[in-house]
Design a protein around this motif. Structure first.
Motif, PDB file in Angstrom:
ATOM      1  N   SER A  26      39.790 -25.885  75.258  1.00 37.32           N
ATOM      2  CA  SER A  26      40.234 -25.196  76.470  1.00 37.32           C
ATOM      3  C   SER A  26      39.975 -25.681  78.013  1.00 37.32           C
ATOM      4  CB  SER A  26      40.071 -23.773  76.469  1.00 37.32           C
ATOM      5  OG  SER A  26      40.762 -23.069  77.447  1.00 37.32           O
ATOM      6  N   GLY A  27      40.982 -25.883  78.690  1.00 34.03           N
ATOM      7  CA  GLY A  27      40.718 -26.498  79.985  1.00 34.03           C
ATOM      8  C   GLY A  27      40.759 -28.114  80.018  1.00 34.03           C
ATOM      9  N   GLY A  28      40.995 -28.665  78.843  1.00 38.10           N
ATOM     10  CA  GLY A  28      40.973 -30.135  78.747  1.00 38.10           C
ATOM     11  C   GLY A  28      42.170 -30.614  79.143  1.00 38.10           C
ATOM     12  N   SER A  29      42.232 -32.085  78.935  1.00 36.61           N
ATOM     13  CA  SER A  29      43.302 -32.791  79.220  1.00 36.61           C
ATOM     14  C   SER A  29      43.772 -33.781  78.141  1.00 36.61           C
ATOM     15  CB  SER A  29      43.219 -33.309  80.566  1.00 36.61           C
ATOM     16  OG  SER A  29      42.916 -32.666  81.759  1.00 36.61           O
ATOM     17  N   ARG A  55      50.564 -27.875  85.980  1.00 38.92           N
ATOM     18  CA  ARG A  55      49.582 -28.490  84.837  1.00 38.92           C
ATOM     19  C   ARG A  55      50.106 -29.672  84.182  1.00 38.92           C
ATOM     20  NH1 ARG A  55      48.305 -25.563  80.907  1.00 38.92           N
ATOM     21  NH2 ARG A  55      50.063 -24.325  80.919  1.00 38.92           N
ATOM     22  N   ASN A  74      47.154 -30.811  81.679  1.00 43.19           N
ATOM     23  CA  ASN A  74      45.842 -30.706  82.202  1.00 43.19           C
ATOM     24  C   ASN A  74      45.612 -29.011  82.041  1.00 43.19           C
ATOM     25  OD1 ASN A  74      45.315 -33.307  83.211  1.00 43.19           O
ATOM     26  ND2 ASN A  74      46.523 -32.743  84.958  1.00 43.19           N
ATOM     27  N   SER A  75      44.292 -28.575  82.097  1.00 42.12           N
ATOM     28  CA  SER A  75      44.096 -27.184  82.042  1.00 42.12           C
ATOM     29  C   SER A  75      44.892 -26.620  80.919  1.00 42.12           C
ATOM     30  CB  SER A  75      44.634 -26.689  83.285  1.00 42.12           C
ATOM     31  OG  SER A  75      43.856 -26.981  84.540  1.00 42.12           O
ATOM     32  N   GLN A  76      44.520 -27.101  79.830  1.00 44.14           N
ATOM     33  CA  GLN A  76      45.200 -26.735  78.376  1.00 44.14           C
ATOM     34  C   GLN A  76      44.613 -25.373  78.003  1.00 44.14           C
ATOM     35  OE1 GLN A  76      45.459 -30.711  76.558  1.00 44.14           O
ATOM     36  NE2 GLN A  76      47.040 -29.801  75.665  1.00 44.14           N
ATOM     37  N   LYS A  77      45.460 -24.502  77.306  1.00 47.51           N
ATOM     38  CA  LYS A  77      45.112 -23.295  76.843  1.00 47.51           C
ATOM     39  C   LYS A  77      45.354 -23.297  75.527  1.00 47.51           C
ATOM     40  CE  LYS A  77      47.237 -21.308  81.258  1.00 47.51           C
ATOM     41  NZ  LYS A  77      48.547 -20.508  81.595  1.00 47.51           N
ATOM     42  N   GLU A  89      48.632 -23.098  73.712  1.00 46.11           N
ATOM     43  CA  GLU A  89      49.372 -24.277  73.608  1.00 46.11           C
ATOM     44  C   GLU A  89      49.126 -25.273  72.510  1.00 46.11           C
ATOM     45  OE1 GLU A  89      48.545 -25.661  77.591  1.00 46.11           O
ATOM     46  OE2 GLU A  89      50.261 -24.598  78.533  1.00 46.11           O
ATOM     47  N   SER A 123      39.435 -22.650  71.955  1.00 44.54           N
ATOM     48  CA  SER A 123      38.762 -21.994  73.041  1.00 44.54           C
ATOM     49  C   SER A 123      37.166 -22.056  72.914  1.00 44.54           C
ATOM     50  CB  SER A 123      39.155 -20.348  72.869  1.00 44.54           C
ATOM     51  OG  SER A 123      38.692 -20.162  71.551  1.00 44.54           O
TER      52      SER A 123
END
Length: 125
Positions: A14-17, A66, A83-86, A89, A125
């Motif tokens: 989570s938060g990665g790209s 994002r 970017n900033s993946q959740k 997603e 996560s």
């Protein structure tokens, strides 16, 4: 025969790209636009981003700011920088072609005529 081949899917935190690619071949006429969609298990296919042949872009509200869609026409390649993946997603991501111009509701799956086989993105996560 038009072929679309996606690649770049992976598992990320989570938060990665991550950057996805879609290589297109077999066109007789270049499509008016291309787009990225995603589909999670048990959910409908969702339009993520679209780009026209002249570079006009459209994003869904959930990814605007994002994700970045881009293309290299010389390489017949479509990209999606995420970017900033959740975690929500996590999905199979598909590229698709739209042969027509569009004024509104341009990320509806029904208007796209060719699809790739998809590439899996998993966000933990």
């Amino acid at each position: 025969q038009v072929q679309l081949v996606e690649s770049g899917g992976d598992s990320v935190q989570s938060g990665g790209s991550l950057t996805l690619s879609c290589v297109a071949s077999g066109y007789t006429d270049r499509p008016h636009a291309m787009a990225w969609f995603r589909q999670a298990p048990g959910k409908e296919r969702e339009g993520v981003a679209r780009i026209t042949s002249i570079g006009q872009t459209t994003y869904s509200d959930s990814v605007r700011g994002r994700f970045t869609i881009s293309q290299d026409n010389a390489k017949n390649t479509l990209y999606l920088q995420m970017n900033s993946q959740k975690p929500e997603e996590t999905a199979m991501y598909y590229c698709a072609t739209d042969p027509r111009g569009c004024l509104f509701m341009c990320l509806q799956a029904e208007r796209y005529n060719y699809w790739g086989q998809g590439t899996q993105v998993t966000v933990s996560s």
